[in-house]
Motif scaffolding. Structure first.
Motif, PDB file in Angstrom:
ATOM      1  N   LEU A  70      45.125  -8.272 -10.930  1.00 18.08           N
ATOM      2  CA  LEU A  70      44.903  -9.090 -12.037  1.00 18.08           C
ATOM      3  C   LEU A  70      45.880  -9.066 -13.092  1.00 18.08           C
ATOM      4  CD1 LEU A  70      42.642 -10.965 -13.452  1.00 18.08           C
ATOM      5  CD2 LEU A  70      41.801  -9.143 -14.552  1.00 18.08           C
ATOM      6  N   VAL A  71      46.341  -8.087 -13.386  1.00 21.54           N
ATOM      7  CA  VAL A  71      47.428  -7.885 -14.204  1.00 21.54           C
ATOM      8  C   VAL A  71      48.740  -8.655 -13.755  1.00 21.54           C
ATOM      9  CG1 VAL A  71      49.018  -6.216 -15.407  1.00 21.54           C
ATOM     10  CG2 VAL A  71      46.652  -5.754 -15.424  1.00 21.54           C
ATOM     11  N   TYR A  72      49.086  -8.310 -12.404  1.00 24.77           N
ATOM     12  CA  TYR A  72      50.182  -8.826 -11.689  1.00 24.77           C
ATOM     13  C   TYR A  72      50.102 -10.327 -11.829  1.00 24.77           C
ATOM     14  CZ  TYR A  72      52.839 -10.823  -7.758  1.00 24.77           C
ATOM     15  OH  TYR A  72      53.483 -11.762  -6.887  1.00 24.77           O
ATOM     16  N   TRP A  73      48.969 -10.983 -11.568  1.00 25.87           N
ATOM     17  CA  TRP A  73      48.520 -12.498 -11.459  1.00 25.87           C
ATOM     18  C   TRP A  73      48.788 -13.100 -12.798  1.00 25.87           C
ATOM     19  CZ3 TRP A  73      44.655 -15.675 -13.591  1.00 25.87           C
ATOM     20  CH2 TRP A  73      44.840 -16.692 -12.962  1.00 25.87           C
ATOM     21  N   ALA A  74      48.349 -12.483 -13.681  1.00 23.39           N
ATOM     22  CA  ALA A  74      48.127 -12.963 -15.047  1.00 23.39           C
ATOM     23  C   ALA A  74      49.637 -13.045 -15.786  1.00 23.39           C
ATOM     24  CB  ALA A  74      47.641 -12.056 -16.078  1.00 23.39           C
ATOM     25  N   TRP A  83      56.897 -11.158 -16.161  1.00 28.25           N
ATOM     26  CA  TRP A  83      57.125  -9.543 -15.880  1.00 28.25           C
ATOM     27  C   TRP A  83      58.511  -9.495 -15.689  1.00 28.25           C
ATOM     28  CZ3 TRP A  83      53.573  -8.229 -18.485  1.00 28.25           C
ATOM     29  CH2 TRP A  83      52.081  -8.225 -18.140  1.00 28.25           C
ATOM     30  N   PRO A  84      59.411  -8.555 -16.295  1.00 24.80           N
ATOM     31  CA  PRO A  84      60.759  -8.047 -15.937  1.00 24.80           C
ATOM     32  C   PRO A  84      60.717  -7.742 -14.605  1.00 24.80           C
ATOM     33  CG  PRO A  84      59.974  -6.561 -17.546  1.00 24.80           C
ATOM     34  CD  PRO A  84      58.671  -7.741 -17.206  1.00 24.80           C
ATOM     35  N   PRO A  85      62.001  -7.806 -13.937  1.00 24.34           N
ATOM     36  CA  PRO A  85      62.224  -7.076 -12.586  1.00 24.34           C
ATOM     37  C   PRO A  85      61.636  -5.910 -12.305  1.00 24.34           C
ATOM     38  CG  PRO A  85      64.196  -8.345 -13.282  1.00 24.34           C
ATOM     39  CD  PRO A  85      63.139  -8.055 -14.645  1.00 24.34           C
ATOM     40  N   ALA A  86      61.598  -4.891 -13.296  1.00 23.63           N
ATOM     41  CA  ALA A  86      61.286  -3.413 -13.018  1.00 23.63           C
ATOM     42  C   ALA A  86      59.814  -3.578 -13.034  1.00 23.63           C
ATOM     43  CB  ALA A  86      61.584  -2.755 -14.043  1.00 23.63           C
ATOM     44  N   LEU A  87      58.953  -4.056 -13.733  1.00 24.12           N
ATOM     45  CA  LEU A  87      57.825  -3.980 -13.916  1.00 24.12           C
ATOM     46  C   LEU A  87      57.118  -4.766 -12.705  1.00 24.12           C
ATOM     47  CD1 LEU A  87      55.191  -3.061 -15.308  1.00 24.12           C
ATOM     48  CD2 LEU A  87      55.247  -4.936 -16.815  1.00 24.12           C
ATOM     49  N   ASN A  95      58.368  -5.149  -9.624  1.00 22.67           N
ATOM     50  CA  ASN A  95      58.503  -4.173  -8.426  1.00 22.67           C
ATOM     51  C   ASN A  95      57.501  -3.332  -8.583  1.00 22.67           C
ATOM     52  OD1 ASN A  95      59.799  -1.546  -7.475  1.00 22.67           O
ATOM     53  ND2 ASN A  95      60.698  -3.303  -6.203  1.00 22.67           N
ATOM     54  N   THR A  96      57.013  -2.682  -9.750  1.00 22.09           N
ATOM     55  CA  THR A  96      56.257  -1.688  -9.837  1.00 22.09           C
ATOM     56  C   THR A  96      54.830  -2.204  -9.619  1.00 22.09           C
ATOM     57  OG1 THR A  96      57.601  -0.399 -11.551  1.00 22.09           O
ATOM     58  CG2 THR A  96      55.087   0.142 -11.410  1.00 22.09           C
ATOM     59  N   LEU A  97      54.575  -3.316  -9.959  1.00 27.69           N
ATOM     60  CA  LEU A  97      52.993  -3.881  -9.836  1.00 27.69           C
ATOM     61  C   LEU A  97      52.905  -4.257  -8.447  1.00 27.69           C
ATOM     62  CD1 LEU A  97      52.618  -6.367 -12.972  1.00 27.69           C
ATOM     63  CD2 LEU A  97      51.587  -4.106 -12.556  1.00 27.69           C
ATOM     64  N   VAL A  98      53.858  -4.874  -7.609  1.00 29.05           N
ATOM     65  CA  VAL A  98      53.970  -5.284  -6.246  1.00 29.05           C
ATOM     66  C   VAL A  98      53.806  -3.657  -5.472  1.00 29.05           C
ATOM     67  CG1 VAL A  98      55.435  -6.168  -4.590  1.00 29.05           C
ATOM     68  CG2 VAL A  98      55.323  -7.313  -6.624  1.00 29.05           C
ATOM     69  N   GLN A  99      54.422  -2.637  -5.761  1.00 30.05           N
ATOM     70  CA  GLN A  99      54.390  -1.536  -5.073  1.00 30.05           C
ATOM     71  C   GLN A  99      53.224  -0.968  -5.252  1.00 30.05           C
ATOM     72  OE1 GLN A  99      56.895   0.008  -3.342  1.00 30.05           O
ATOM     73  NE2 GLN A  99      55.577   1.986  -3.006  1.00 30.05           N
ATOM     74  N   LEU A 147      53.040   5.289 -15.836  1.00 27.68           N
ATOM     75  CA  LEU A 147      51.749   4.789 -16.676  1.00 27.68           C
ATOM     76  C   LEU A 147      50.769   3.990 -15.973  1.00 27.68           C
ATOM     77  CD1 LEU A 147      53.704   3.739 -19.833  1.00 27.68           C
ATOM     78  CD2 LEU A 147      52.713   5.584 -19.430  1.00 27.68           C
ATOM     79  N   LEU A 148      51.206   3.516 -15.067  1.00 30.51           N
ATOM     80  CA  LEU A 148      50.006   2.677 -14.153  1.00 30.51           C
ATOM     81  C   LEU A 148      49.441   3.601 -13.030  1.00 30.51           C
ATOM     82  CD1 LEU A 148      51.892  -0.757 -13.559  1.00 30.51           C
ATOM     83  CD2 LEU A 148      49.863  -0.367 -15.290  1.00 30.51           C
TER      84      LEU A 148
END
Length: 958
Positions: free
Chosen positions: A512-516, A521-525, A527-531, A875-876
């Protein structure tokens, strides 16, 4: 040899992983071995202290034992002589039966009492002489008595007895030392004996510090040599024997906890042997009640410690499995290659078994000694994360500790071999397929393990709460409920199930965070959300581990704080103030009548005794007000058996009446906040202006249908009723227990009632009777200062309760020390293995993703953004797990901390059991977790900075 070479080389290549696994195994061994060590050591110390307290309070050596028996036979025949000889042999074997060495021993024998008069006495003197005495003997007489005049008696053969006497008895006989006396038997034969007192004796305390012979116990007699007594009276039968006695001073310090049952059995055998054998027996062992109370206590303490350790052990097992699984994950390719090249599963498992056994032996070598240190920490615990300087527990490693440690190592090894066993089933092809399907749904998700665990724990909790309600309704003690260790395992089950249940939903929150914010989102975040969303199973282990750690730590902290706070509140409430005492009042009450002089039923004297009231004289109260170290003092009159009459229907019954001075009481009494609708001083101010005003308990108000402004009449035996006015209702009052006291025939417990009024009005309108004196001490003042002043002022105290002393005894209770110690130890170990587990997981994860980080660096991603990616990933995953752990820990505390109410007597749990949270514990937990995450990020950042792009890419090509 090749197998050993391969094992050693593999362990060397994974030395840090092996070190973590050994660390977990060592902790496991230390925890399990500390249980029997602690229970034995703390119970031993407590038993020894309680036995020493007997000497302090009763003035008798703790190992004292007295066995006495009358001799029912009037004539000494062969059978009686043999019975006495057998009793002597049995008595001398008592130290061996009890398993304790005899530090001292002596025996005494007595004849019946005979009339004593001088050999030169005339008939008139014989008629009026009332002195009586008996022959008595004492083993080792020469060593035990102190001769103050004369000499020791000789064993004469001319029919004259030489004897030792006390000064008091010689005065009663009205003769001097060396003058002949006659003993005349009261038996039908009227036999006489000639005795010459040759020495005067008194107690010699220095002769035997353990078992001194006290001459003032039997002053009216003639002490003759033991051998002479045996020859003349036991075997010769010249006078009737009345009493045989054996006394021991056993070495109580040798009474270990594991010897308690044999000791009590030996005491039972002693009583059984002497019962009716020679006459009426008497076995006096002052310590037997204390010693008997320890029967089965070690088993109960072991069960409780195992129950308390259960959450920590579950978390430790999870750590071991995680470490072993991480090791196997790194070696799965190697295992699959070996399987593909013809190695059997048995051969591969043999290598892992040998490796695990080597680690287990190393853990078994170090773990028990760490367990000794754990035991010392448990013994020094004075509260949660609080330690005091107590005398160190005497801990020695025993075979039991090593047996339990070996069982723990065996179980841990089997647990760590599970990942290896599962990995040996996979070939190289299957391993590559599994690597491509890492996003598959985990087993616990498909099987609904989380729902099952939560449902099971809530069901068990429901059953427990239902039984607790039955205990309260019937006013039964908590001992009526069988202690089930599973009740203490429930918090761990709920924490694990609750954590897994939240993790079932968590990936959807990440998506949900990724979709919103996928466009911003910057590239680093990004990539983290996708990972995280695509590989949520990869982080499951560390998240469950952190949730369990934080939840268990919070539960331990809240449980320990709750137990300590409720125990302190219970003691202070029951006493009512820092010190509550009663003193002796002068009265015109007649002395107690002997049984022979009690009037028969129906006589006038009995009726007179019933109606006549005792008049008391109040002692001076100023002495208490002038005591140093006392901040305030109050008079508190309590009449438990007063009677009330109220309401239109004339409802009446029993009630406890309390009379107080409102101002002094408000300054002195202790009352926990929140028990009353308003602060206690508001109620005191309410009744202060009106001398007739009273407060009544809500139970009394409901029974008599009373409300503020209604009249109520009070009295007790022998008094006319006096009318008062109800001003308010209360649910609790210092020292008053509002809980039902005992169940009646209808299975409903009787509710107690209370009336609180002015002491002056009670004394003026009813009667003046003894009251208690409550004291509040100044900050830092010692109770001993008050005791010394009371003794100096010669105040006769009839009863005393000291809150400080009772709190000290409560803190030193083995079970409470175990709870505080285990909770503290559990919290520390939780944080410790959390830190190691965190570093272990992320270092291995970082090493496994070296290619990914190398590619990102090669694509031009700045190092700063890579650190940001690492921080956001932490953090996530870890940060979110900590937050979930706090939520689950609080829920676990709310639901399961009340289980510890079983530690208290249900019928005496006043104030009500209440969960206590302390901000310091949360700040400490957040500080530890924050330091752990920060340290982990620094280490990971350093490792990331050391990663070379070309090396990472070359590793990927290989």
């Amino acid at each position: 040899m090749a197998l050993w070479t391969m094992i050693l080389r593999k362990m060397a290549n994974n030395k840090w992983l092996q070190l973590n696994l050994w660390f977990g195994l060592t902790l496991c061994v230390a925890l399990f071995s500390s249980m029997p060590l602690y229970s034995e050591a703390i119970l031993q110390r407590t038993l020894t202290k309680e036995l020493q307290q007997i000497q302090h309070e009763e003035g008798v050596y703790p190992g004292y034992m007295r066995i006495a028996t009358t001799v029912s036979t009037s004539k000494m025949d062969e059978k009686s002589i043999k019975s006495i000889a057998r009793a002597d042999r049995f008595a001398r074997a008592i130290p061996d039966r009890t398993g304790l060495d005899a530090l001292s021993f002596y025996q005494q024998r007595f004849t019946h009492k005979m009339k004593v008069y001088g050999a030169d006495a005339d008939e008139r003197e014989k008629q009026y002489q009332k002195t009586a005495g008996s022959f008595k003997s004492l083993s080792d007489m020469e060593k035990r008595v102190k001769l103050i005049e004369g000499r020791m008696p000789a064993d004469r053969q001319d029919g004259i007895f030489e004897a030792l006497v006390t000064q008091k008895f010689l005065f009663a006989a009205k003769r001097a030392l060396g003058e002949e006396l006659i003993l005349e038997s009261p038996e039908s034969d009227r036999g006489t004996f000639r005795v010459i007192p040759v020495g005067i004796i008194e107690t010699d305390a220095a002769a035997d510090p353990y078992l001194p012979y006290l001459t003032n116990e039997t002053e009216d007699g003639f002490l003759i040599p033991f051998e002479q007594f045996d020859r003349e009276f036991v075997k010769g039968g010249k006078a009737r024997l009345t009493l045989l006695e054996w006394r021991f001073a056993l070495n109580y310090e040798q009474l270990a906890v594991d010897k308690v049952e044999p000791f009590t059995q030996a005491v039972t055998d002693i009583k059984r042997y002497f019962r009716g054998r020679l006459g009426v027996e008497e076995v006096n062992i002052p310590a037997i009640e204390t010693v008997s109370s320890y029967q089965g206590k070690q088993e109960k303490l072991d069960i409780m410690m195992l129950s308390l350790y259960a959450p920590v052990m579950l978390m430790l097992a999870f750590y071991l499995y995680m470490a072993a699984n991480l090791i196997i994950e790194r070696q799965k390719t190697e295992i699959s290659v070996l399987r593909s090249r013809g190695a059997s599963r048995l051969q591969i498992m043999t290598a892992y078994v040998i490796e695990s056994v080597m680690l287990g032996i190393a853990a078994l070598a170090a773990g028990p000694f760490l367990g000794v240190w754990f035991t010392g920490a448990l013994g020094a615990s004075n509260g949660f994360l609080a330690f005091v300087r107590r005398s160190a527990l005497e801990v020695s490693l025993s075979s039991t500790a090593y047996k339990i440690a070996a069982i723990a190592v065996g179980g841990a090894i089997l647990l760590t071999l599970i990942p290896a066993f599962l990995a040996t089933r996979v070939t190289i092809v299957g391993h590559k397929q599994q690597m491509a399907r890492r996003s598959q749904m985990p087993f616990w998700h498909k099987a609904g393990v989380d729902v099952i665990l939560v449902g099971l724990s809530l069901y068990l909790l429901y059953n427990f709460n239902r039984r607790q309600e039955d205990l309260r309704r019937l006013a039964l003690d908590s001992d009526a409920l069988q202690l089930d260790p599973l009740l203490f395992l429930m918090p761990a089950i709920f924490a694990l199930g609750g954590g897994l249940l939240v993790l079932r939903v968590y990936p959807w929150l990440i998506r949900l965070v990724y979709w919103a914010g996928r466009r911003w989102w910057p590239p680093a975040l990004y990539n983290t959300l996708v990972q995280i969303s695509r590989s949520s199973g990869q982080y499951l282990t560390i998240k469950v581990f952190l949730i369990m750690t934080v939840a268990t730590g919070l539960f331990s902290a809240n449980a320990a704080r709750t137990i300590n706070d409720n125990m302190e509140s219970k003691i202070r409430y029951a006493i009512g103030a820092d010190i509550a005492l009663a003193t002796k009042w002068e009265s015109d009450a007649p002395p107690p009548l002997s049984t022979a002089s009690v009037p028969q039923a129906g006589t006038g004297s009995e009726s007179l005794a019933e109606t006549r009231r005792v008049q008391y004289t109040e002692p001076p109260f100023q002495a208490f007000e002038k005591l140093e170290g006392v901040e305030s003092v109050a008079k508190v009159f309590r009449k438990p058996d007063a009677r009330f009459s109220a309401g239109a229907g004339g409802t009446s019954g029993k009630t406890e009446l309390v009379g107080i001075d409102t101002m002094a009481f408000g300054s002195t009494a202790w009352m926990k906040g929140g028990l009353l609708d308003y602060p206690i001083n508001s109620y005191l101010n309410l009744i202060a202006p009106d001398p007739k005003a009273v407060l009544i308990s809500r139970s009394l108000a409901d029974k008599a249908k009373l409300k503020p402004g209604d009249p109520i009449r009070l009295n007790w035996d022998g008094l006319d009723q006096a009318q008062f006015t109800v001003y308010g209702m209360i649910d609790y009052w210092p020292s008053w227990n509002p809980l039902p006291s005992a169940a009646g025939n209808d299975d409903k417990a009787a509710e107690p009632h209370l009336v609180v009024g002015h002491l002056g009005t009670v004394q003026n309108r009813l009667a003046v009777e003894p009251y208690e004196v409550w004291m509040k001490l100044k900050a830092g003042a010692s109770s001993q200062i008050v005791y010394d002043q009371l003794k100096e002022n010669r105040v006769q105290v009839t009863s005393l309760r000291d809150a400080t002393q009772e709190l000290i005894r409560s803190v030193n209770d083995p079970f409470r020390m175990a709870i505080n110690g285990v909770m503290t130890l559990g919290f520390v170990i939780s944080m410790l293995i959390c830190f190691f587990g965190f570093l272990l997981f992320w270092l291995l994860t970082l090493a496994g993703r070296s290619l990914q980080y190398g590619v990102l660096r090669a694509m031009g991603l700045p190092f700063r953004q890579m650190i940001g990616m690492l921080v956001s990933e932490q953090l996530l995953t870890s940060g979110a797990a900590v937050v979930i752990g706090v939520i689950v820990g609080n829920a676990t505390s709310e639901l399961f901390v009340p289980l510890f109410e079983m530690s208290f007597a249900t019928a005496d749990q006043v104030p009500p059991f209440e969960i206590t949270y302390q901000l310091d514990d949360y700040l400490r937990l957040y500080g530890i977790v924050g330091a752990m995450l920060t340290t982990g990020l620094l280490v990971l950042g350093y490792r990331l900075s050391r990663t070379r792009i070309a090396q990472a890419l070359r590793l990927g090509e290989e």
